[in-house]
Design a protein around this motif. Structure first.
Motif, short mmCIF file in Angstrom:
data_model
loop_
_atom_site.label_atom_id
_atom_site.label_comp_id
_atom_site.label_asym_id
_atom_site.label_seq_id
_atom_site.Cartn_x
_atom_site.Cartn_y
_atom_site.Cartn_z
N GLN A 189 30.02 -10.15 -88.37
CA GLN A 189 31.15 -10.72 -89.12
C GLN A 189 32.32 -11.09 -88.19
O GLN A 189 32.40 -10.57 -87.07
CB GLN A 189 31.63 -9.70 -90.17
N HIS A 190 33.18 -11.94 -88.69
CA HIS A 190 34.49 -12.28 -88.11
C HIS A 190 34.47 -13.23 -86.90
O HIS A 190 35.43 -13.91 -86.64
CB HIS A 190 35.30 -11.02 -87.73
N GLY A 191 33.38 -13.25 -86.12
CA GLY A 191 33.31 -14.10 -84.94
C GLY A 191 33.41 -15.56 -85.34
O GLY A 191 32.95 -15.96 -86.41
N SER A 192 34.01 -16.38 -84.46
CA SER A 192 34.20 -17.79 -84.82
C SER A 192 33.58 -18.70 -83.77
O SER A 192 33.57 -18.40 -82.58
CB SER A 192 35.68 -18.11 -84.98
N VAL A 193 33.06 -19.84 -84.25
CA VAL A 193 32.43 -20.84 -83.38
C VAL A 193 33.21 -22.13 -83.56
O VAL A 193 33.38 -22.61 -84.69
CB VAL A 193 30.94 -21.02 -83.73
N TRP A 194 33.68 -22.69 -82.45
CA TRP A 194 34.60 -23.82 -82.48
C TRP A 194 33.87 -25.09 -82.05
O TRP A 194 33.44 -25.20 -80.90
CB TRP A 194 35.78 -23.51 -81.55
N LEU A 195 33.75 -26.03 -82.99
CA LEU A 195 32.93 -27.22 -82.74
C LEU A 195 33.82 -28.47 -82.60
O LEU A 195 34.72 -28.70 -83.42
CB LEU A 195 31.94 -27.41 -83.89
N VAL A 196 33.55 -29.26 -81.58
CA VAL A 196 34.38 -30.45 -81.30
C VAL A 196 34.09 -31.59 -82.27
O VAL A 196 33.01 -31.62 -82.89
CB VAL A 196 34.15 -31.04 -79.88
N VAL A 249 29.97 -16.96 -87.30
CA VAL A 249 28.66 -16.85 -86.64
C VAL A 249 27.56 -17.15 -87.67
O VAL A 249 26.60 -17.88 -87.41
CB VAL A 249 28.46 -15.43 -86.03
N SER A 250 27.75 -16.62 -88.89
CA SER A 250 26.75 -16.83 -89.94
C SER A 250 26.60 -18.31 -90.28
O SER A 250 25.49 -18.86 -90.27
CB SER A 250 27.12 -16.02 -91.20
N SER A 251 27.70 -18.99 -90.56
CA SER A 251 27.58 -20.39 -91.00
C SER A 251 27.16 -21.28 -89.83
O SER A 251 26.51 -22.31 -90.02
CB SER A 251 28.88 -20.89 -91.64
N PHE A 252 27.49 -20.86 -88.60
CA PHE A 252 27.04 -21.62 -87.43
C PHE A 252 25.52 -21.57 -87.31
O PHE A 252 24.86 -22.60 -87.09
CB PHE A 252 27.70 -21.08 -86.15
N MET A 253 24.95 -20.39 -87.47
CA MET A 253 23.49 -20.28 -87.34
C MET A 253 22.80 -21.09 -88.45
O MET A 253 21.75 -21.71 -88.22
CB MET A 253 23.05 -18.81 -87.39
N ALA A 254 23.40 -21.10 -89.65
CA ALA A 254 22.84 -21.93 -90.73
C ALA A 254 22.94 -23.40 -90.36
O ALA A 254 22.02 -24.19 -90.63
CB ALA A 254 23.60 -21.65 -92.03
N SER A 255 24.03 -23.79 -89.69
CA SER A 255 24.22 -25.20 -89.29
C SER A 255 23.14 -25.63 -88.31
O SER A 255 22.69 -26.78 -88.33
CB SER A 255 25.58 -25.38 -88.62
N LEU A 256 22.72 -24.71 -87.43
CA LEU A 256 21.66 -25.06 -86.48
C LEU A 256 20.38 -25.39 -87.23
O LEU A 256 19.61 -26.26 -86.82
CB LEU A 256 21.39 -23.90 -85.51
#
Ligand code: ADP
Ligand code: XUL
Length: 535
Positions: A99-106, A197-204
């Motif tokens: 939880q809480h970790g963030s992924v920053w996409l350009v 982190v969760s929504s980023f992995m789903a995005s992949l």
């Protein structure tokens, strides 16, 4: 139609946790049909992580390279394919993330995700999509200034908790975003999407920006947990134009897309395979353990230790603990507390007092009596969340309350385990969790000597699931649940969806005499806790 299709279907759960990326495959009777994992330190040493993270020199900042999670996904999928998993029969996949970790996409990252190529490694295709290479993770505690500012601007800690479910916490994503906006405005400016982190992995998997689900979204200090929408004030005090960078939050059981064609071609997934919203690891564990009532509590002992339960009416505290939107019941909530000094701190004592061996740790632990002859220890190796103790240090007290330099090795092993459970019992009570039974999960739940202490400290029976990784299992169950809701065209209660799932095994009943010792010890523990320097 759903019933016929269900029989032959499989459901996949991923868990992108602090130290590893795991996968669990279940069939429609909830039997585990496959399990595999990628350990970040061991399998991807080129990223140079320790325990999956980079600890920075200030002692407060903790990050993980976002590209490592991308590389781990390909490696995990390769292992599933090489293990001949029936990926073509996976009807839905969901996942869990620390939880809480963030992924920053350009800006432009979305197009790159849309065009994923089956012939090339993900890492090569995606190395340019990050506005920030090093993602802040839940272990970070560098945003105290931003937390105080949030509480001041929103009308106090209790007010922040009333709206978002928690007072301002350093690791909560909104405070991490406020810090980056202030200190790295260029990064903020070029960011199109901030994912968890969760929504980023789903995005992949979908090859598109997947939404943040409401349960994991509750760990940001930004979501109004009752209205289940971003809170205007909480967003405004964080940074400008934040809503467009976050996208709309989604219910946790929602279909967020179908798996991208890359995975159909390279790994033989069906192009119809649904991706169900990914959620946080603790919410997914709650699903995997099928917790329905406030008195059915879970203790998860992974990198962090957490204790949580489902609740109906939220009563957030401005002092401690968290209320999240429930991940399997859109009308309900979950209460949780998080203790940062979990497995890595137990490992520290194992290495110091038991030559790095769990067997020896257990022998030493069992050679000492419940109550540890009055010895109590506080092992604050990392700035602690519950109770909030930012200053690291190890504090030991003997039976007379005198501060001592060291215990003998056996007492040391018991002190760390008892101290952790006493802290949990004390603080869980304060957020309204009073356990009548406990389901234990996470890496350390395989250790029966530790479970015995848990049963005695809490004075309740302790159960374990066959599958220690309840987060990945819970993600697989949520994949099933989300798929079923989609097939039926309306929400299906989670308990009904999970009918027929295997029962949990009781590991220990408490020993009454030992429990009485801990009742008395709890008061002393509370007093001593007040004496520990906090900053
Ligand atoms: P996470 O999901 O946070 O990455 P896990 O739930 O996989 O973590 O748990 C990993 C931890 O489990 C390790 O750090 C290790 O200390 C702990 N662990 C594994 N086996 C044992 C054991 N026999 N006794 C105590 N702890 C254990
Ligand atoms: C929960 C928390 C940790 C992480 C990593 O609030 O910070 O439990 O989810 O497991």
């Amino acid at each position: 139609m759903a019933d016929a299709q269900m029989k032959n279907a499989f459901f996949l759960g991923l868990d992108s946790s602090t130290q590893s990326l795991k996968a669990v495959l279940i069939d429609s009777s909830f039997r585990v049909q496959g399990e595999t994992a990628v350990n970040f330190d061991r399998d991807l040493p080129r990223f140079g992580t320790e325990g999956g993270v980079h600890r920075h020199a200030d002692g407060l900042t903790v990050t993980s390279p976002a590209l490592m999670w991308v590389a781990a996904l390909d490696l995990l999928l390769d292992r599933m394919r090489d293990g001949r998993w029936p990926l073509n029969r996976v009807a839905a996949v969901s996942g869990s993330g620390q939880q809480h970790g963030s992924v920053w996409l350009v800006r432009g990252a979305r197009q790159v995700l849309n065009r994923l190529d089956p012939g090339l490694p993900l890492e090569k295709q995606l190395e340019g999509i990050f506005a920030l290479r090093d993602s802040p993770v839940w272990m970070d505690s560098s945003t105290t200034a931003e937390c105080r500012e949030r509480e001041e601007k929103m009308g106090g800690a209790q007010r922040v908790a009333d709206i978002t479910g928690s007072r301002a916490y350093e690791r909560f994503t909104g405070n991490q975003i406020a810090k980056i906006f202030k200190r790295q405005p260029d990064v903020y400016g070029k960011t199109e999407r901030i994912a968890l982190v969760s929504s980023f992995m789903a995005s992949l998997l979908t090859g598109d920006y997947a939404p943040i689900d409401m349960s994991d979204g509750s760990g940001m200090n930004l979501l109004d947990i009752r209205r289940r929408a971003w809170d205007r004030l909480a967003m405004d005090v964080t940074s400008p134009n934040l809503a467009e960078k976050l996208g709309e939050p989604s219910p946790s059981h929602a279909v967020v897309g179908r798996i991208h064609g890359r995975y159909a071609k390279a790994y033989s997934f069906s192009p119809n395979c649904f991706v169900i919203a990914f959620s946080g690891d603790n919410p997914c564990s709650l699903a995997g353990l099928r917790l329905q009532k406030v008195n059915d509590a879970a203790i998860s002992m992974g990198t962090s230790d957490t204790m949580f339960a489902s609740i109906g009416t939220p009563r957030p505290s401005g002092e401690e603990g968290h209320i999240f939107v429930n991940p399997v019941d859109p009308e309900a909530y979950m209460a949780m507390l998080c203790i940062k000094n979990g497995s890595l701190t137990r490992e520290y004592v194992r290495d110091m007092a038991a030559s790095g061996s769990w067997d020896e740790f257990n022998r030493k632990l069992e050679s000492t009596p419940p109550g540890n002859n009055g010895n109590i220890g506080f092992y604050i190796r990392e700035p602690e969340i519950t109770p909030p103790i930012l200053k690291t240090g190890v504090y030991r007290f003997d039976g007379a309350g005198r501060s001592v330099e060291a215990f003998d090795p056996a007492a040391e092993t018991r002190a760390v385990v008892e101290g952790q459970f006493l802290a949990m019992r004390l603080h869980a009570r304060k957020i309204g969790i009073s356990a009548e039974k406990i389901l234990a999960t996470g890496g350390a739940s395989s250790n029966r000597s530790i479970l015995k202490v848990m049963a005695d400290v809490f004075g309740v029976p302790v159960y374990v699931a066959e599958q220690a990784n309840s987060a990945a299992l819970g993600a697989a169950c949520r994949a099933f649940h989300g798929w079923l809701c989609a097939m039926k065209g309306s929400f299906v209660p989670f308990a009904a969806a999970m009918e027929g799932a295997p029962e949990f095994q009781m590991a220990f009943r408490p020993e009454p005499a030992a429990h009485r010792t801990y009742d008395a010890m709890l008061e002393r523990y509370e007093e001593l806790e007040k004496r520990i320097p906090k900053k």
